[in-house]
Scaffold this motif. Structure first.
Motif, PDB file in Angstrom:
ATOM      1  N   GLU A   1       0.425  -4.386   4.995  1.00  0.00           N
ATOM      2  CA  GLU A   1       0.861  -4.731   3.626  1.00  0.00           C
ATOM      3  C   GLU A   1       1.700  -6.001   3.689  1.00  0.00           C
ATOM      4  O   GLU A   1       2.636  -6.102   4.464  1.00  0.00           O
ATOM      5  N   ARG A   2       1.333  -6.943   2.792  1.00  0.00           N
ATOM      6  CA  ARG A   2       2.034  -8.226   2.861  1.00  0.00           C
ATOM      7  C   ARG A   2       3.201  -8.307   1.878  1.00  0.00           C
ATOM      8  O   ARG A   2       4.017  -9.201   1.949  1.00  0.00           O
TER       9      ARG A   2
ATOM     10  N   ASP B   1      -9.240  -1.628  -6.663  1.00  0.00           N
ATOM     11  CA  ASP B   1      -9.491  -2.697  -7.641  1.00  0.00           C
ATOM     12  C   ASP B   1     -10.338  -3.827  -7.059  1.00  0.00           C
ATOM     13  O   ASP B   1     -11.102  -4.469  -7.780  1.00  0.00           O
TER      14      ASP B   1
ATOM     15  N   ASP C   1       0.344  -2.273  -6.697  1.00  0.00           N
ATOM     16  CA  ASP C   1       0.558  -2.473  -8.138  1.00  0.00           C
ATOM     17  C   ASP C   1       1.056  -1.221  -8.832  1.00  0.00           C
ATOM     18  O   ASP C   1       1.948  -1.287  -9.672  1.00  0.00           O
TER      19      ASP C   1
ATOM     20  N   LYS D   1       4.867   3.204 -17.454  1.00  0.00           N
ATOM     21  CA  LYS D   1       5.105   4.523 -18.048  1.00  0.00           C
ATOM     22  C   LYS D   1       6.595   4.767 -18.265  1.00  0.00           C
ATOM     23  O   LYS D   1       7.011   5.401 -19.227  1.00  0.00           O
TER      24      LYS D   1
ATOM     25  N   GLY E   1      -3.914  -3.740   2.835  1.00  0.00           N
ATOM     26  CA  GLY E   1      -3.360  -3.470   1.500  1.00  0.00           C
ATOM     27  C   GLY E   1      -2.864  -2.044   1.398  1.00  0.00           C
ATOM     28  O   GLY E   1      -3.624  -1.105   1.640  1.00  0.00           O
TER      29      GLY E   1
ATOM     30  N   ALA F   1      -2.634  -9.914   6.370  1.00  0.00           N
ATOM     31  CA  ALA F   1      -3.796  -9.692   7.245  1.00  0.00           C
ATOM     32  C   ALA F   1      -4.889 -10.711   6.960  1.00  0.00           C
ATOM     33  O   ALA F   1      -5.120 -11.071   5.807  1.00  0.00           O
TER      34      ALA F   1
ATOM     35  N   PHE G   1      -8.419   1.792 -11.734  1.00  0.00           N
ATOM     36  CA  PHE G   1      -7.416   2.836 -11.963  1.00  0.00           C
ATOM     37  C   PHE G   1      -6.916   3.325 -10.610  1.00  0.00           C
ATOM     38  O   PHE G   1      -7.633   3.266  -9.607  1.00  0.00           O
ATOM     39  N   THR G   2      -5.721   3.899 -10.651  1.00  0.00           N
ATOM     40  CA  THR G   2      -5.172   4.457  -9.428  1.00  0.00           C
ATOM     41  C   THR G   2      -6.018   5.636  -8.938  1.00  0.00           C
ATOM     42  O   THR G   2      -6.299   5.765  -7.744  1.00  0.00           O
TER      43      THR G   2
ATOM     44  N   GLY H   1      -6.627  -5.091  -3.685  1.00  0.00           N
ATOM     45  CA  GLY H   1      -6.228  -4.950  -5.081  1.00  0.00           C
ATOM     46  C   GLY H   1      -6.586  -6.130  -5.976  1.00  0.00           C
ATOM     47  O   GLY H   1      -7.515  -6.897  -5.686  1.00  0.00           O
TER      48      GLY H   1
ATOM     49  N   SER I   1      -2.764   1.959  -3.915  1.00  0.00           N
ATOM     50  CA  SER I   1      -3.325   3.306  -4.031  1.00  0.00           C
ATOM     51  C   SER I   1      -4.517   3.500  -3.096  1.00  0.00           C
ATOM     52  O   SER I   1      -4.627   4.530  -2.414  1.00  0.00           O
ATOM     53  N   ALA I   2      -5.418   2.521  -3.037  1.00  0.00           N
ATOM     54  CA  ALA I   2      -6.621   2.675  -2.219  1.00  0.00           C
ATOM     55  C   ALA I   2      -6.277   2.664  -0.734  1.00  0.00           C
ATOM     56  O   ALA I   2      -6.728   3.531   0.032  1.00  0.00           O
TER      57      ALA I   2
HETATM   58  C1  LIG Z   1       0.672  -2.654 -16.169  1.00  0.00           C
HETATM   59  C2  LIG Z   1      -0.326  -1.771 -15.472  1.00  0.00           C
HETATM   60  C3  LIG Z   1      -0.396  -0.443 -15.815  1.00  0.00           C
HETATM   61  C4  LIG Z   1      -1.297   0.365 -15.183  1.00  0.00           C
HETATM   62  N1  LIG Z   1      -1.360   1.677 -15.530  1.00  0.00           N
HETATM   63  C5  LIG Z   1      -2.233   2.502 -14.929  1.00  0.00           C
HETATM   64  C6  LIG Z   1      -2.273   3.872 -15.246  1.00  0.00           C
HETATM   65  O1  LIG Z   1      -1.513   4.331 -16.089  1.00  0.00           O
HETATM   66  N2  LIG Z   1      -3.156   4.664 -14.597  1.00  0.00           N
HETATM   67  C7  LIG Z   1      -4.014   4.164 -13.670  1.00  0.00           C
HETATM   68  O2  LIG Z   1      -4.806   4.910 -13.124  1.00  0.00           O
HETATM   69  N3  LIG Z   1      -4.010   2.849 -13.335  1.00  0.00           N
HETATM   70  C8  LIG Z   1      -3.129   2.018 -13.942  1.00  0.00           C
HETATM   71  N4  LIG Z   1      -3.089   0.697 -13.582  1.00  0.00           N
HETATM   72  C9  LIG Z   1      -4.046   0.209 -12.579  1.00  0.00           C
HETATM   73  C10 LIG Z   1      -3.576   0.525 -11.164  1.00  0.00           C
HETATM   74  O3  LIG Z   1      -2.289   0.030 -10.976  1.00  0.00           O
HETATM   75  C11 LIG Z   1      -4.538  -0.084 -10.161  1.00  0.00           C
HETATM   76  O4  LIG Z   1      -5.841   0.312 -10.464  1.00  0.00           O
HETATM   77  C12 LIG Z   1      -4.224   0.353  -8.744  1.00  0.00           C
HETATM   78  O5  LIG Z   1      -2.914  -0.008  -8.408  1.00  0.00           O
HETATM   79  C13 LIG Z   1      -5.202  -0.278  -7.766  1.00  0.00           C
HETATM   80  O6  LIG Z   1      -4.841   0.030  -6.465  1.00  0.00           O
HETATM   81  P1  LIG Z   1      -5.381  -0.828  -5.236  1.00  0.00           P
HETATM   82  O7  LIG Z   1      -4.953  -0.127  -4.005  1.00  0.00           O
HETATM   83  O8  LIG Z   1      -6.799  -1.143  -5.406  1.00  0.00           O
HETATM   84  O9  LIG Z   1      -4.649  -2.235  -5.356  1.00  0.00           O
HETATM   85  P2  LIG Z   1      -3.123  -2.628  -5.342  1.00  0.00           P
HETATM   86  O10 LIG Z   1      -2.269  -1.545  -5.839  1.00  0.00           O
HETATM   87  O11 LIG Z   1      -3.061  -3.936  -6.042  1.00  0.00           O
HETATM   88  O12 LIG Z   1      -2.778  -2.828  -3.809  1.00  0.00           O
HETATM   89  C14 LIG Z   1      -3.256  -3.908  -3.074  1.00  0.00           C
HETATM   90  C15 LIG Z   1      -2.241  -4.274  -2.024  1.00  0.00           C
HETATM   91  O13 LIG Z   1      -2.852  -5.130  -1.086  1.00  0.00           O
HETATM   92  C16 LIG Z   1      -1.864  -6.045  -0.644  1.00  0.00           C
HETATM   93  N5  LIG Z   1      -2.578  -7.174  -0.035  1.00  0.00           N
HETATM   94  C17 LIG Z   1      -3.438  -8.041  -0.640  1.00  0.00           C
HETATM   95  N6  LIG Z   1      -3.917  -8.912   0.253  1.00  0.00           N
HETATM   96  C18 LIG Z   1      -3.352  -8.622   1.442  1.00  0.00           C
HETATM   97  C19 LIG Z   1      -3.455  -9.175   2.756  1.00  0.00           C
HETATM   98  N7  LIG Z   1      -4.244 -10.190   3.014  1.00  0.00           N
HETATM   99  N8  LIG Z   1      -2.720  -8.620   3.744  1.00  0.00           N
HETATM  100  C20 LIG Z   1      -1.922  -7.555   3.496  1.00  0.00           C
HETATM  101  N9  LIG Z   1      -1.796  -7.001   2.289  1.00  0.00           N
HETATM  102  C21 LIG Z   1      -2.510  -7.520   1.276  1.00  0.00           C
HETATM  103  C22 LIG Z   1      -1.102  -6.359  -1.907  1.00  0.00           C
HETATM  104  O14 LIG Z   1       0.170  -6.871  -1.614  1.00  0.00           O
HETATM  105  C23 LIG Z   1      -1.052  -5.015  -2.585  1.00  0.00           C
HETATM  106  O15 LIG Z   1       0.119  -4.318  -2.275  1.00  0.00           O
HETATM  107  C24 LIG Z   1      -2.175  -0.148 -14.194  1.00  0.00           C
HETATM  108  C25 LIG Z   1      -2.093  -1.494 -13.838  1.00  0.00           C
HETATM  109  C26 LIG Z   1      -1.173  -2.307 -14.465  1.00  0.00           C
HETATM  110  C27 LIG Z   1      -1.093  -3.730 -14.055  1.00  0.00           C
END
Ligand SMILES: Cc1cc2nc3c(=O)[nH]c(=O)nc-3n(C[C@H](O)[C@H](O)[C@H](O)COP(=O)(O)OP(=O)(O)OC[C@H]3O[C@@H](n4cnc5c(N)ncnc54)[C@H](O)[C@@H]3O)c2cc1C
Length: 713
Positions: free
Chosen positions: A267-268, A542, A274, A284, A244, A348, A549-550, A377, A247-248
């Motif tokens: 990344e798929r 997430d 997100d 934003k 993935g 993956a 949060f990011t 995520g 952000s994480a």
């Molecule tokens: C509308 C909206 C507004 C937001 N606003 C804010 C904000 O203002 N401030 C803030 O801090 N947070 C905000 N957030 C929350 C923030 O976007 C998330 O907390 C953050 O993106 C989480 O990051 P992550 O890396 O955990 O997951 P994600 O960003 O969801 O990344 C996960 C990735 O893993 C990939 N993936 C999943 N399974 C597989 C697999 N099997 N193989 C390969 N890739 C895979 C997915 O395609 C994805 O790209 C908002 C969320 C939304 C929906």
């Protein structure tokens, strides 16, 4: 201090004072024991049971009061009662005495320590709950740790009394036996150091290390059990595979590459996840457009009038996408490859604790890896509302594809995403009905803060329905209708588009967790180090929770990368002590730490100080004179336990409180810091000023008044 505590302190102080005033010390020396040994032995022969019980009581009380002489009493037990009875006596007396001292410390000090060092004690208590018996055993086995300190310190922790008793008795047994045995040879001993030679102390130290060592061996055995049935590769293609690129995942991979490990990031869908593609960035950007569309409502206050705006929705959405495009390079494959990360675009699947298969356009690539970080995520949660899945509903995941502005839109959910998007669409000219089941929007926020936002949403023309539940979606010949229930009555609300924003659910299935038996509930279950049941498979962002949060995703990413790559040598517990967040609607609401409701729920006493932004010079000049800063402090102290800011740029203003909380700076320090005039940031200093005024030293001020009166005479 309550009266019971006062009485106990008086009794303990009186007993300790009598010990020294009556010079009982003189009887607890080696010389005294030796010279009185024969007389005592005669008395014991004649009154064995009384002597045994009497000795046990004296020993227990001396230990409980922590007066010096425990070593002599132990020698005496051996010298006077022989090895067997002496050991029995000394072992029980010392354990009973130690437990009494432990209970006294708990009764007198625990509440105070709990109130003063609540955060620290909370984490110590967690450790004690898990490993307390092990640590106590180690401390007891090594006689170089003063026992009375162990009693006092352990008393303020949450260790159970019974555990404390039996572990103490077991841990002290060998040391007691050595002294009792030495007591049977009393004539041979001229000083206490004859008993504890340096070799003997070294053996005790080794013995003390044993339980810790045993714990490691035990955990190694447990790990072997977890990995049983899986074949570990001889060597690995990668140090780390990250699944993935949100952000994480991005930050995890970046850190791994920065510390020169070989890492593959998979990344798929879209790099950036997100936040970049469907979350923070587009939302934003849309809010920015909606603010511009709203200016004409407020600009006339400043004597500037605009015609009502003409919103070209398609152009608004194009701008949103162009903002995403302009940030894309930060998260791109090229950038990460240039940072030393190997990026694979594909899906993956974890096939073993050390193998990840990547389904790419060109086929399947199998990678063996020492560690895996799951950063997959979350996605929008879609509730089971009859009829909803039969229509083209929107979520934050697909909203950004629409090109036509909905005329009537329902937003389901009053959380941060629901509120931001309701306001954005409302201000851009869509008629929005927002449905929230609870009694306020932003259920986790201070109710005063939520009220400010609710008022603004209604001013923006949003039909906000609180305490209202969505029951069903009906498709009629005139279009779609949402059936809702409020106060026992049903109502039908027609709409063109419905946006579901009732929460996000972690992506947990379809990539191998099931096969590996990795436990999940709403998220992947991890320990404090972000490890799943397989210590080499970790989770962040997430998918791991508890925050979504990011900034928390990237905070966890550091721990995930470091804990994966430096395990088992050094791993770190994730620090969740100071977590800020914000909702970027207008007014902005930013929070860190406790608010009044969460403090009450957790039973934490707080003092609340408020500053009204309505009176701030800069806010007045900018026509932003709305909102407040609320700070929660420890009663009577300037230590900040939480802050909520409502108003323009609240998310930016909060940073000062986040820094203060993280580094233990109190309101006095904030007040003593120069803030530029006129800025919104002065609100932070002013709230500190309000706190100071409430804590002005009245006696000193009364004295100063008299002093100045005298000076005028
Ligand atoms: C509308 C909206 C507004 C937001 N606003 C804010 C904000 O203002 N401030 C803030 O801090 N947070 C905000 N957030 C929350 C923030 O976007 C998330 O907390 C953050 O993106 C989480 O990051 P992550 O890396 O955990 O997951 P994600 O960003 O969801 O990344 C996960 C990735 O893993 C990939 N993936 C999943 N399974 C597989 C697999 N099997 N193989 C390969 N890739 C895979 C997915 O395609 C994805 O790209 C908002 C969320 C939304 C929906």
């Amino acid at each position: 201090m309550n009266s019971k505590r006062t009485i106990l302190v008086v009794i303990i102080a009186a007993l300790i004072a009598s010990f020294f005033i009556l010079d009982l010390n003189q009887y607890l020396t080696l010389e005294s024991l030796k010279s009185n040994q024969q007389d005592l032995a005669q008395y014991i022969n004649a009154n064995w049971l009384v002597a045994f019980i009497g000795y046990l009581l004296i020993y227990a009380v001396a230990t409980a009061l922590s007066v010096p002489g425990a070593a002599i009493l132990t020698l005496g037990a051996g010298a006077l009662f022989g090895f067997g009875w002496g050991l029995l006596l000394a072992s029980f007396a010392s354990s009973i005495g130690a437990t009494l001292a432990f209970l006294a410390s708990r009764f007198l000090l625990r509440d105070w320590v709990k109130n003063t060092f609540s955060k620290k004690l909370e984490s110590i208590d967690k450790g004690i709950e898990k490993d307390g018996a092990f640590y106590l055993l180690s401390l007891r086995l090594v006689p170089i740790f003063p026992f009375f300190i162990i009693n006092l310190v352990m008393g303020v922790t949450s260790i159970k009394t019974w555990t404390y008793y039996w572990v103490s008795q077991l841990g002290m047994l060998i040391g007691t036996a050595v002294f009792v045995n030495a007591g049977t040879q009393l004539v041979e001993i001229n000083q206490l150091s004859d008993i504890l030679s340096s070799d003997l102390i070294l053996s005790f130290v080794l013995l003390g290390i044993f339980p810790i060592l045993a714990k490691f061996i035990l955990s190694a055995l447990q790990q072997r059990r977890v990995y049983k049935g899986w074949k570990k590769p001889q060597k690995f293609d990668r140090n780390l595979v990250v699944i993935g690129a949100g952000s994480a995942g991005l930050v995890t991979a970046y850190i791994a590459a920065a510390i020169k490990s070989k890492v593959t990031l998979v990344e798929r869908h879209k790099m950036g996840g997100d936040c970049l593609n469907t979350g923070c960035v587009p939302s934003k950007s849309l809010l920015h457009a909606s603010k511009l569309a709203h200016i004409h409502h407020t600009s006339q206050n400043a004597g500037v009038t605009y015609d009502a705006p003409k919103v070209d929705f398609k152009a608004v959405m194009n701008k949103v996408h162009s903002v995403i495009k302009s940030i894309e390079p930060h998260d791109s494959v090229e950038r990460y490859e240039s940072l030393g990360v190997n990026v694979a675009i594909g899906s993956a699947t974890i096939v073993s604790p050390w193998q990840v298969d990547i389904q790419t356009e060109d086929g399947v690539q199998s990678l063996t890896t020492r560690n895996i970080v799951i950063a997959t995520g979350a996605r929008a949660f879609v509730p089971d509302i009859p009829g909803l899945k039969d229509i083209d509903y929107l979520t934050a995941d697909n909203l950004w594809e629409i090109q036509e502005q909905p005329k009537r839109m329902i937003v389901l959910g009053g959380g941060p995403i629901g509120c931001e998007l309701s306001q954005a669409f409302g201000r851009l000219g869509t008629h929005v009905t927002q449905i929230e089941r609870g009694a306020q929007v932003l259920s986790k926020e201070d109710p005063d803060a939520a009220l400010h936002l609710q008022t603004q949403l209604e001013k923006d023309g949003i039909d906000l329905r609180l305490n209202t539940s969505a029951i069903a979606v009906e498709t009629t010949s005139e279009g779609n209708v949402l059936l809702v229930e409020f106060a026992g009555k049903e109502e039908r609300i027609p709409f063109d588009k419905i946006l579901v924003a009732v929460g996000r659910q972690a992506n947990l299935t379809g990539f191998g967790l099931e096969k590996l038996g990795i436990e999940t509930d709403r998220t992947v279950i991890t320990n404090d180090f972000l490890q799943t049941k397989y210590p080499n498979i970790l989770a962040a962002g997430d998918v791991a929770g508890p925050y979504q949060f990011t900034h928390t995703a990237s905070h966890q990413a550091w721990y995930a990368a470091v804990n994966a790559l430096f395990r088992p040598f050094k791993i770190f517990k994730v620090d969740y002590s100071v977590i800020p967040w914000a909702t970027f609607a207008e007014p902005e609401i930013a929070t860190v730490g406790l608010n009044e409701v969460s403090a009450k729920q957790q039973g934490i006493e707080v003092e609340v100080t408020r500053y009204d932004i309505g009176g701030l010079d800069r806010a007045l000049a900018d026509d932003h004179a709305r909102g407040f800063v609320k700070v929660l402090t420890k009663p009577g102290k300037d230590k900040i336990l939480g802050a909520t800011i409502v108003g323009a740029n609240a998310g930016e203003l909060l940073a000062e409180f986040v820094l203060a909380m993280k580094h233990g700076l109190g309101l006095n320090k904030l007040l003593g810091t120069i803030h530029i005039y006129p800025t919104m940031a002065e609100a932070n200093k002013n709230v500190a000023g309000n706190w100071k005024r409430d804590h002005a030293p009245q006696k000193v001020l009364a004295f100063l008044e008299r002093f100045h009166t005298w000076r005028r005479k």
